[in-house]
Motif scaffolding. Structure first.
Motif, PDB file in Angstrom:
ATOM      1  N   THR A  91      41.983  67.326 109.748  1.00  0.00           N
ATOM      2  CA  THR A  91      41.479  66.867 111.037  1.00  0.00           C
ATOM      3  C   THR A  91      41.296  65.358 111.024  1.00  0.00           C
ATOM      4  OG1 THR A  91      40.204  68.892 110.999  1.00  0.00           O
ATOM      5  CG2 THR A  91      39.707  67.344 112.766  1.00  0.00           C
ATOM      6  N   PHE A  92      41.692  64.744 112.096  1.00  0.00           N
ATOM      7  CA  PHE A  92      41.553  63.287 112.226  1.00  0.00           C
ATOM      8  C   PHE A  92      40.081  62.938 112.485  1.00  0.00           C
ATOM      9  CE2 PHE A  92      42.209  59.819 115.646  1.00  0.00           C
ATOM     10  CZ  PHE A  92      41.797  58.826 114.760  1.00  0.00           C
ATOM     11  N   ILE A  93      39.520  62.180 111.574  1.00  0.00           N
ATOM     12  CA  ILE A  93      38.144  61.715 111.768  1.00  0.00           C
ATOM     13  C   ILE A  93      38.180  60.210 111.916  1.00  0.00           C
ATOM     14  CG2 ILE A  93      35.813  61.600 110.819  1.00  0.00           C
ATOM     15  CD1 ILE A  93      36.505  64.130 109.211  1.00  0.00           C
ATOM     16  N   SER A  94      37.893  59.758 113.103  1.00  0.00           N
ATOM     17  CA  SER A  94      38.004  58.348 113.437  1.00  0.00           C
ATOM     18  C   SER A  94      36.967  57.520 112.678  1.00  0.00           C
ATOM     19  CB  SER A  94      37.764  58.218 114.950  1.00  0.00           C
ATOM     20  OG  SER A  94      38.410  57.091 115.438  1.00  0.00           O
ATOM     21  N   THR A  95      37.382  56.353 112.253  1.00  0.00           N
ATOM     22  CA  THR A  95      36.457  55.465 111.542  1.00  0.00           C
ATOM     23  C   THR A  95      35.360  54.969 112.484  1.00  0.00           C
ATOM     24  OG1 THR A  95      38.215  54.739 110.071  1.00  0.00           O
ATOM     25  CG2 THR A  95      36.307  53.283 110.258  1.00  0.00           C
ATOM     26  N   VAL A  96      34.167  54.937 111.952  1.00  0.00           N
ATOM     27  CA  VAL A  96      33.027  54.424 112.717  1.00  0.00           C
ATOM     28  C   VAL A  96      32.701  53.034 112.181  1.00  0.00           C
ATOM     29  CG1 VAL A  96      30.583  54.744 113.237  1.00  0.00           C
ATOM     30  CG2 VAL A  96      32.113  56.715 113.132  1.00  0.00           C
ATOM     31  N   GLY A  97      32.845  52.040 113.013  1.00  0.00           N
ATOM     32  CA  GLY A  97      32.495  50.682 112.598  1.00  0.00           C
ATOM     33  C   GLY A  97      33.515  50.074 111.668  1.00  0.00           C
ATOM     34  N   ILE A  98      33.154  49.899 110.427  1.00  0.00           N
ATOM     35  CA  ILE A  98      34.044  49.242 109.470  1.00  0.00           C
ATOM     36  C   ILE A  98      33.690  49.711 108.062  1.00  0.00           C
ATOM     37  CG2 ILE A  98      32.611  47.189 109.089  1.00  0.00           C
ATOM     38  CD1 ILE A  98      35.287  45.557 109.490  1.00  0.00           C
ATOM     39  N   ASP A  99      34.671  49.689 107.203  1.00  0.00           N
ATOM     40  CA  ASP A  99      34.482  50.171 105.842  1.00  0.00           C
ATOM     41  C   ASP A  99      35.358  49.302 104.945  1.00  0.00           C
ATOM     42  OD1 ASP A  99      33.755  51.756 103.711  1.00  0.00           O
ATOM     43  OD2 ASP A  99      35.135  53.383 104.204  1.00  0.00           O
ATOM     44  N   PHE A 100      35.093  49.298 103.669  1.00  0.00           N
ATOM     45  CA  PHE A 100      36.003  48.542 102.811  1.00  0.00           C
ATOM     46  C   PHE A 100      36.176  49.220 101.466  1.00  0.00           C
ATOM     47  CE2 PHE A 100      33.882  46.518  99.239  1.00  0.00           C
ATOM     48  CZ  PHE A 100      32.546  46.726  99.526  1.00  0.00           C
ATOM     49  N   ARG A 101      37.295  48.889 100.845  1.00  0.00           N
ATOM     50  CA  ARG A 101      37.542  49.333  99.474  1.00  0.00           C
ATOM     51  C   ARG A 101      38.266  48.208  98.745  1.00  0.00           C
ATOM     52  NH1 ARG A 101      39.198  55.529  99.175  1.00  0.00           N
ATOM     53  NH2 ARG A 101      37.980  55.338  97.280  1.00  0.00           N
ATOM     54  N   ASN A 102      38.053  48.166  97.438  1.00  0.00           N
ATOM     55  CA  ASN A 102      38.648  47.112  96.617  1.00  0.00           C
ATOM     56  C   ASN A 102      39.789  47.662  95.776  1.00  0.00           C
ATOM     57  OD1 ASN A 102      36.683  45.210  97.391  1.00  0.00           O
ATOM     58  ND2 ASN A 102      35.285  45.934  95.803  1.00  0.00           N
ATOM     59  N   LYS A 103      40.750  46.809  95.539  1.00  0.00           N
ATOM     60  CA  LYS A 103      41.763  47.150  94.536  1.00  0.00           C
ATOM     61  C   LYS A 103      42.242  45.864  93.883  1.00  0.00           C
ATOM     62  CE  LYS A 103      45.838  49.914  93.612  1.00  0.00           C
ATOM     63  NZ  LYS A 103      46.464  51.192  93.869  1.00  0.00           N
ATOM     64  N   VAL A 104      42.370  45.911  92.569  1.00  0.00           N
ATOM     65  CA  VAL A 104      42.841  44.741  91.826  1.00  0.00           C
ATOM     66  C   VAL A 104      44.299  44.969  91.434  1.00  0.00           C
ATOM     67  CG1 VAL A 104      42.504  43.290  89.793  1.00  0.00           C
ATOM     68  CG2 VAL A 104      40.517  44.285  90.956  1.00  0.00           C
ATOM     69  N   LEU A 105      45.135  44.016  91.791  1.00  0.00           N
ATOM     70  CA  LEU A 105      46.561  44.094  91.464  1.00  0.00           C
ATOM     71  C   LEU A 105      46.890  43.023  90.436  1.00  0.00           C
ATOM     72  CD1 LEU A 105      48.118  44.278  95.045  1.00  0.00           C
ATOM     73  CD2 LEU A 105      47.537  46.174  93.542  1.00  0.00           C
ATOM     74  N   ASN A 106      47.813  43.349  89.570  1.00  0.00           N
ATOM     75  CA  ASN A 106      48.303  42.344  88.635  1.00  0.00           C
ATOM     76  C   ASN A 106      49.543  41.702  89.245  1.00  0.00           C
ATOM     77  OD1 ASN A 106      49.385  40.876  86.507  1.00  0.00           O
ATOM     78  ND2 ASN A 106      48.590  42.317  84.987  1.00  0.00           N
ATOM     79  N   VAL A 107      49.380  40.461  89.687  1.00  0.00           N
ATOM     80  CA  VAL A 107      50.502  39.752  90.312  1.00  0.00           C
ATOM     81  C   VAL A 107      50.961  38.656  89.358  1.00  0.00           C
ATOM     82  CG1 VAL A 107      51.248  38.365  92.281  1.00  0.00           C
ATOM     83  CG2 VAL A 107      49.604  40.214  92.630  1.00  0.00           C
ATOM     84  N   ASP A 108      52.058  38.926  88.687  1.00  0.00           N
ATOM     85  CA  ASP A 108      52.631  37.954  87.744  1.00  0.00           C
ATOM     86  C   ASP A 108      51.572  37.430  86.778  1.00  0.00           C
ATOM     87  OD1 ASP A 108      54.959  38.281  89.268  1.00  0.00           O
ATOM     88  OD2 ASP A 108      54.334  36.679  90.641  1.00  0.00           O
ATOM     89  N   GLY A 109      50.788  38.328  86.241  1.00  0.00           N
ATOM     90  CA  GLY A 109      49.805  37.947  85.232  1.00  0.00           C
ATOM     91  C   GLY A 109      48.458  37.524  85.795  1.00  0.00           C
ATOM     92  N   THR A 110      48.360  37.406  87.100  1.00  0.00           N
ATOM     93  CA  THR A 110      47.086  37.045  87.725  1.00  0.00           C
ATOM     94  C   THR A 110      46.458  38.283  88.341  1.00  0.00           C
ATOM     95  OG1 THR A 110      47.904  34.831  88.248  1.00  0.00           O
ATOM     96  CG2 THR A 110      45.990  35.600  89.498  1.00  0.00           C
ATOM     97  N   LYS A 111      45.190  38.488  88.059  1.00  0.00           N
ATOM     98  CA  LYS A 111      44.510  39.648  88.638  1.00  0.00           C
ATOM     99  C   LYS A 111      43.991  39.287  90.017  1.00  0.00           C
ATOM    100  CE  LYS A 111      43.681  41.787  84.271  1.00  0.00           C
ATOM    101  NZ  LYS A 111      42.875  41.828  83.073  1.00  0.00           N
ATOM    102  N   VAL A 112      44.601  39.878  90.990  1.00  0.00           N
ATOM    103  CA  VAL A 112      44.290  39.582  92.389  1.00  0.00           C
ATOM    104  C   VAL A 112      43.497  40.753  92.969  1.00  0.00           C
ATOM    105  CG1 VAL A 112      45.233  39.085  94.676  1.00  0.00           C
ATOM    106  CG2 VAL A 112      46.398  38.221  92.635  1.00  0.00           C
ATOM    107  N   LYS A 113      42.285  40.448  93.343  1.00  0.00           N
ATOM    108  CA  LYS A 113      41.470  41.508  93.954  1.00  0.00           C
ATOM    109  C   LYS A 113      41.624  41.449  95.470  1.00  0.00           C
ATOM    110  CE  LYS A 113      36.633  42.388  94.898  1.00  0.00           C
ATOM    111  NZ  LYS A 113      35.271  42.130  94.438  1.00  0.00           N
ATOM    112  N   LEU A 114      42.000  42.562  96.043  1.00  0.00           N
ATOM    113  CA  LEU A 114      42.035  42.671  97.497  1.00  0.00           C
ATOM    114  C   LEU A 114      40.814  43.474  97.931  1.00  0.00           C
ATOM    115  CD1 LEU A 114      45.800  43.492  98.208  1.00  0.00           C
ATOM    116  CD2 LEU A 114      44.673  41.245  98.160  1.00  0.00           C
ATOM    117  N   GLN A 115      40.029  42.870  98.747  1.00  0.00           N
ATOM    118  CA  GLN A 115      38.929  43.610  99.372  1.00  0.00           C
ATOM    119  C   GLN A 115      39.437  43.982 100.761  1.00  0.00           C
ATOM    120  OE1 GLN A 115      34.969  41.950 100.943  1.00  0.00           O
ATOM    121  NE2 GLN A 115      34.454  42.754  98.917  1.00  0.00           N
ATOM    122  N   ILE A 116      39.685  45.242 100.940  1.00  0.00           N
ATOM    123  CA  ILE A 116      40.413  45.680 102.144  1.00  0.00           C
ATOM    124  C   ILE A 116      39.456  46.329 103.133  1.00  0.00           C
ATOM    125  CG2 ILE A 116      42.364  47.030 102.982  1.00  0.00           C
ATOM    126  CD1 ILE A 116      43.235  47.037  99.885  1.00  0.00           C
TER     127      ILE A 116
END
Ligand SMILES: Nc1nc2c(ncn2[C@@H]2O[C@H](COP(=O)(O)OP(=O)(O)OP(=O)(O)O)[C@@H](O)[C@H]2O)c(=O)[nH]1
Ligand SMILES: [Mg+2]
Length: 286
Positions: free
Chosen positions: A92-117
């Protein structure tokens, strides 16, 4: 952009590490997102710390804030859950209320890039809340649903909103989601591509004079961005995973490059990368 090494942070309703600037204004709301496929608690809220950070571990070198925007139901939450957890469960589709975030760290050419999405609510009634977060965003993923013409038609309004509230150099990418639903598709890939190109015109004063200059234009000329490049555009599927990692990786690479100011011969070209690496809806594997 910020540079910091902090302990692992987890998703939630507010920045956990505060390495990134928090938006002022309405202090949001509960994480009410529950995309089918997301890990949810019994009350439908996203649970924190359900899954490990991606490759890159607990620490990062640079961090950026990315926002997902677009009409309700286009698949923003599912896209984030696919990227973060690699999951999609129909339900079931549950619509987002307001705003939420999640983090993910990617290794980009040796640099750890954290995306806070930041996963925003597409519903009109939450729009004023979303506005407060635009100005801190380093990148925006603007989504429509290829099975929903209205969501595609809304893109111009979203662009106008982005113009009004986002930073002038924000990295912006247009995504047509749900391409797995071939039978229900009503927006052709070419229409998405055309829209992305037209947006270049808007950016440069034709039609609504958008002021965004940083839409990943890789080839500046005296006249501005060369016309063959519009917004970077891809079709995605949160269901199959098609181009999902690619979209976030492309953003991470672009943001990392901007932060490190690599010599021009080593410049990362966002449009070229997306064109080269993007897979078609009927391609071999997600
Ligand atoms: N077939 C298919 N369905 C999808 C895809 N992505 C999302 N959906 C479905 O679309 C519906 C809406 O997805 P959400 O991710 O919750 O949409 P949203 O954009 O976050 O909506 P709001 O939170 O209201 O702004 C759900 O029923 C999903 O299962 C996809 O790639 N393919
Ligand atoms: Mg949502």
């Amino acid at each position: 952009m910020s540079r910091k090494k902090t302990p692992k942070s987890k998703g939630g309703s507010a920045p956990a590490t505060s390495a990134l600037p928090a938006a002022n204004g309405p202090r949001l709301v509960r994480p009410g997102t529950a995309c089918p496929g997301s890990k949810t608690s019994p009350n439908g809220l996203l649970q924190q710390g359900q899954s490990p950070l991606g490759s890159g571990g607990d620490f990062y070198d640079v961090a950026f804030k990315v926002m997902l925007v677009g009409d309700s139901g286009v698949g923003k939450t599912c896209l984030l859950v696919r990227f973060k957890d690699g999951a999609f469960l129909a339900g079931t589709f549950i619509s987002t209320v307001g705003i939420d975030f999640r983090n993910k760290v990617l290794n980009v050419d040796g640099t750890k890039v954290k995306l806070q999405i930041w996963d925003t609510a597409g519903q009109e009634r939450f729009r004023s809340v979303t506005h407060a977060y635009y100005r801190d965003a380093h990148a925006l993923l603007l989504l429509y649903d290829v099975t929903n013409k209205a969501s595609f038609d809304s893109i111009q309004a979203w662009l106008a909103e982005i113009q009004e509230y986002a930073q002038h150099d924000v990295v912006l990418m247009l995504l047509g989601n749900k391409v797995d639903s071939a039978q229900e598709r009503v927006v052709k890939r070419e229409d998405g591509e055309k829209l992305a190109k037209v947006s270049w015109g808007l950016q440069h004063g034709q039609g609504v004079p958008l002021r965004l200059q940083g839409w990943g234009c890789p080839h500046q000329s005296a006249a501005g961005c060369l016309q063959e490049y519009g917004l970077p555009f891809m079709e995605t599927s949160a269901k199959t995973g098609l181009n999902v990692d690619l979209a976030f990786t492309a953003i991470a690479k672009e943001l990392k490059q901007r932060s490190t100011k690599a010599p021009s011969e080593h410049r990362f070209l966002l449009h070229d990368y997306v064109r080269r690496e993007g897979r078609g809806a009927f391609c071999c594997r997600p």
